[in-house]
Each structure stands twice: as structure tokens, then as C-alpha cells.
Scaffold this active site. Structure first.
Site, PDB file in Angstrom:
ATOM      1  N   HIS A 170      19.983  22.796  -9.261  1.00  0.00           N
ATOM      2  CA  HIS A 170      21.073  23.620  -9.432  1.00  0.00           C
ATOM      3  C   HIS A 170      20.871  25.364 -10.214  1.00  0.00           C
ATOM      4  O   HIS A 170      19.595  25.151 -10.688  1.00  0.00           O
ATOM      5  CB  HIS A 170      21.896  22.990 -10.808  1.00  0.00           C
ATOM      6  CG  HIS A 170      22.030  21.731 -10.326  1.00  0.00           C
ATOM      7  ND1 HIS A 170      22.405  20.728 -11.298  1.00  0.00           N
ATOM      8  CD2 HIS A 170      22.798  21.317  -9.466  1.00  0.00           C
ATOM      9  CE1 HIS A 170      22.637  19.572 -10.782  1.00  0.00           C
ATOM     10  NE2 HIS A 170      23.114  19.794  -9.500  1.00  0.00           N
ATOM     11  N   LYS A 216      17.628  28.441 -19.376  1.00  0.00           N
ATOM     12  CA  LYS A 216      17.747  27.268 -20.014  1.00  0.00           C
ATOM     13  C   LYS A 216      16.677  26.988 -20.922  1.00  0.00           C
ATOM     14  O   LYS A 216      15.472  27.169 -20.375  1.00  0.00           O
ATOM     15  CB  LYS A 216      17.682  26.181 -18.753  1.00  0.00           C
ATOM     16  CG  LYS A 216      18.971  26.385 -17.971  1.00  0.00           C
ATOM     17  CD  LYS A 216      18.881  25.399 -16.913  1.00  0.00           C
ATOM     18  CE  LYS A 216      20.373  25.421 -16.077  1.00  0.00           C
ATOM     19  NZ  LYS A 216      20.413  24.370 -14.822  1.00  0.00           N
ATOM     20  N   TYR A 234      20.028  20.846 -23.738  1.00  0.00           N
ATOM     21  CA  TYR A 234      19.387  22.134 -23.328  1.00  0.00           C
ATOM     22  C   TYR A 234      20.355  23.345 -23.551  1.00  0.00           C
ATOM     23  O   TYR A 234      21.471  23.115 -23.523  1.00  0.00           O
ATOM     24  CB  TYR A 234      18.920  22.101 -21.788  1.00  0.00           C
ATOM     25  CG  TYR A 234      20.274  21.825 -20.829  1.00  0.00           C
ATOM     26  CD1 TYR A 234      20.618  22.935 -20.191  1.00  0.00           C
ATOM     27  CD2 TYR A 234      20.328  20.245 -20.743  1.00  0.00           C
ATOM     28  CE1 TYR A 234      21.999  22.165 -19.087  1.00  0.00           C
ATOM     29  CE2 TYR A 234      21.427  20.068 -19.735  1.00  0.00           C
ATOM     30  CZ  TYR A 234      22.103  20.923 -18.907  1.00  0.00           C
ATOM     31  OH  TYR A 234      22.926  20.634 -18.210  1.00  0.00           O
ATOM     32  N   ASP A 276      25.109  16.900  -5.219  1.00  0.00           N
ATOM     33  CA  ASP A 276      23.825  17.235  -4.944  1.00  0.00           C
ATOM     34  C   ASP A 276      23.285  16.611  -3.292  1.00  0.00           C
ATOM     35  O   ASP A 276      22.493  17.364  -3.092  1.00  0.00           O
ATOM     36  CB  ASP A 276      23.046  16.680  -6.136  1.00  0.00           C
ATOM     37  CG  ASP A 276      23.138  17.304  -7.348  1.00  0.00           C
ATOM     38  OD1 ASP A 276      23.941  18.182  -7.522  1.00  0.00           O
ATOM     39  OD2 ASP A 276      22.855  16.877  -8.447  1.00  0.00           O
TER      40      ASP A 276
END
Length: 179
Positions: free
Chosen positions: A62, A71, A131, A168
Site C-alpha cells: 500500500h 509510518k 503504527y 489487494d
């Protein structure tokens, strides 16, 4: 805190100093001043995310085409294979990837600057990831590179076909992906 550089510009692995005794353990998992000094920037995280996945779930790869997210990823229970792909066509490492096992045992954290594609594969029965991100999630800007792109040839260390979301499974190939 131990810091390890990777072949991808700006991607860092942090291993905290853990204080253990008969009661358990303690470590500092986040400190704004220290973090910004380490990455030589002045970033602010705007959102914390918590993801829970089962064994063999693969999420990713992603990224956001506008408002890209940096991140800081860590695992609080379980183990994952964390995969980061350089999707910056002007980068000398464009199309290169790295993978790192992070777990609740090794307590490693991965800093992924904005502009990289990111995916995970759960290696334990379950895994909980926390995260922090530097920008908000914008579904209209989210894109996905297919996890098994033959030009990337990522070694996901799979023993069986992974469990993947419909979204995905429809990811683009690296060279066809909007960046």
C-alpha cells in the site's frame, strides 16, 4: 536505542534498549525529540493505527499517491515479515525492496518515510501492529502494487498461498502503478 540503516534511503530499523527484570520489562517506544533528531527532520504523527491479522494474512503493498504517509511500525503481539518497496522512479533504488522480521519478542520498529509502498505477512498465529503515520488516510489516494509482481520478485517466505483481500489481489504491477 540501536539504529540500523537499510539500502533504502531513509528507511531505518530501531531496536530499543529494553530494561528487564523479574517483574517484566520496560522500554521507551516513542520520543518525539529523539525521533526527529535521528531522522534529521521535524515530523509530526497525526494518526495511530492498530491492525490485527491472523496467520498467513498478507496486506499490501500500500501507498498514497497524494499526501503520502510516513509510518513508524511496531508489533505488540506476534510476528510479521515487513516489506518495503522503493516506488520513487527518480531514486537509485527504484524497484528494490527489503524485508524485516519484526515481533513482540525483538521489539524492533521500522521507520518508513513517505513515498514507499508497504506490506506485511503475518508469521505467527495472530499479530497486532501499532503504527504511527505522518498524514491521514485518504482512500481516494490509496493505491496498491500487487504483492507477487514478478519484476519485484519479493521473497515472502510463504509455505502456502497467502490470505489476501479482494482489493489487494487487484493491485497493479510496479511499472503500471500510478505513483
Amino acid at each position: 536505542m540501536e539504529i540500523e540503516k537499510t539500502i533504502l534511503e531513509g528507511v531505518l530499523i530501531f531496536t530499543p534498549k529494553v530494561h528487564k527484570d523479574e517483574r517484566g520489562f520496560f522500554f521507551e517506544s516513542w520520543n518525539l525529540t529523539k525521533f526527529n533528531k535521528l531522522i534529521k527532520s521535524n515530523l509530526n504523527f497525526v494518526q495511530d493505527n492498530h491492525s490485527n491479522s491472523n496467520y498467513n494474512v498478507l496486506r499490501g503493498l500500500h501507498y498514497q499517491i497524494k499526501k503520502p504517509q510516513g509510518k513508524l511500525v511496531r508489533v505488540v503481539s506476534g510476528e510479521i515479515l515487513d516489506v518495503i518497496v522503493d516506488i520513487n522512479e527518480k531514486s537509485k533504488t527504484f524497484g528494490k525492496w527489503i524485508s524485516i522480521k519484526i515481533s513482540s519478542e525483538n521489539k524492533k520498529q521500522i521507520w518508513i518515510p513517505p513515498g514507499y509502498a508497504h506490506g506485511i505477512l503475518v508469521k505467527s498465529q495472530h499479530a497486532n501492529l501499532l503504527y504511527k503515520v505522518t498524514d491521514y488516510y485518504y482512500p481516494e489516494f490509496e493505491r496498491c502494487i500487487i504483492w507477487n509482481d514478478p519484476t519485484l520478485n519479493i521473497d515472502w517466505t510463504l509455505k502456502n498461498p497467502p490470505i489476501i483481500s479482494k482489493k489487494d489481489s487487484q493491485g497493479a504491477l510496479l511499472y503500471d502503478a500510478e505513483k
